[in-house]
Design an enzyme around this catalytic site. Sequence first.
Site, PDB file in Angstrom:
ATOM      1  N   ARG A 195     -59.917 158.232   8.762  1.00  0.00           N
ATOM      2  CA  ARG A 195     -60.028 157.459   6.961  1.00  0.00           C
ATOM      3  C   ARG A 195     -60.362 155.917   7.908  1.00  0.00           C
ATOM      4  NH1 ARG A 195     -61.560 157.560   3.523  1.00  0.00           N
ATOM      5  NH2 ARG A 195     -61.694 159.757   2.913  1.00  0.00           N
ATOM      6  N   LYS A 252     -62.582 120.093  -5.724  1.00  0.00           N
ATOM      7  CA  LYS A 252     -62.200 121.499  -6.960  1.00  0.00           C
ATOM      8  C   LYS A 252     -61.974 120.377  -7.918  1.00  0.00           C
ATOM      9  CE  LYS A 252     -62.729 125.689  -6.901  1.00  0.00           C
ATOM     10  NZ  LYS A 252     -63.430 126.318  -7.684  1.00  0.00           N
ATOM     11  N   GLU A 268     -67.108 119.711  -7.391  1.00  0.00           N
ATOM     12  CA  GLU A 268     -66.807 120.618  -8.409  1.00  0.00           C
ATOM     13  C   GLU A 268     -67.057 119.230  -9.782  1.00  0.00           C
ATOM     14  OE1 GLU A 268     -65.144 124.405  -9.572  1.00  0.00           O
ATOM     15  OE2 GLU A 268     -63.670 123.071 -10.659  1.00  0.00           O
TER      16      GLU A 268
END
Length: 285
Positions: free
Chosen positions: A101, A168, A198
């Site tokens: 898994r 940002k 940005e």
Amino acid sequence: MRTLPDLMIEPVVRMALAEDLGRAGDMTAMACIPEGARMRAAFAARKAGVLAGIDCVRLAVRAMDPAASIDLRLCDGDAFEPGAVLAEVEADARAFLSAERTALNLLGRLSGVATLTRAYVEAVRGTGARIADTRKTTPGLRALEKHAVACGGGINHRFGLDDAILIKDNHVSVCGGVGEAVRRARAFAPHLMKVEVEVDGLDQLDEALALIAEGVGPDVIMLDNFTLGDLREAVRRTAGSVVLEASGGVDLTTVRDIAETGVDVISVGALTHSAPVLDIGLDAL
């Protein structure tokens, strides 16, 4: 062929195995499988895709059975069709089933990222735009997921907060404007570190371009949620003086139109935060 050093992959694999084995190990395997029994099986694709994470299979199996025989049929970055055998393994049956898994989870997850990335890369082919990832990655899996993006033909954006300066909207707000934020970043940045800012409109773009004219501008300007018309205007105004990155509102139905505006890079968070797991199974031989 793309590879990552085992040193970067192994801690993730071992953490996943430890999580799965819990406090007492694989009770089903110990209950049902005779001690010393051997098993051969193949990892096979149920759907077409692009491979990433094949070394996770090798490391997961070898962590449980160091003497296992592992034949990796394809390399990361290879495309495959449904039914393709990606790897064959012969190992102690208890150990192999305990690793199954973890190996499938990582292989399916990373191949899903690579496959989705390849779809975006094909969608913009011929435009000159490149597809980049973001930091919207699964905690603990960033290096592996960004490797998967590269396997799919994309390019990596920054890996963390320490390898580039990306200003940002909230940084701009606190600094009082694009110009002040970029000036501070330029004064702080080490010699080899790039600065990106940005902007959310053509007015802020003009602020950044004025700094470029002064010789203190950013290396990259991110055009956040621009309309197609404003993207084309931004390309016209910059005239190749700076790398332009488009971001926001990007999916497989919009990415071609965005690329055709002439931007250099399109960053897509969905490459890592929304990629579906690729269906890969384990078939006993």
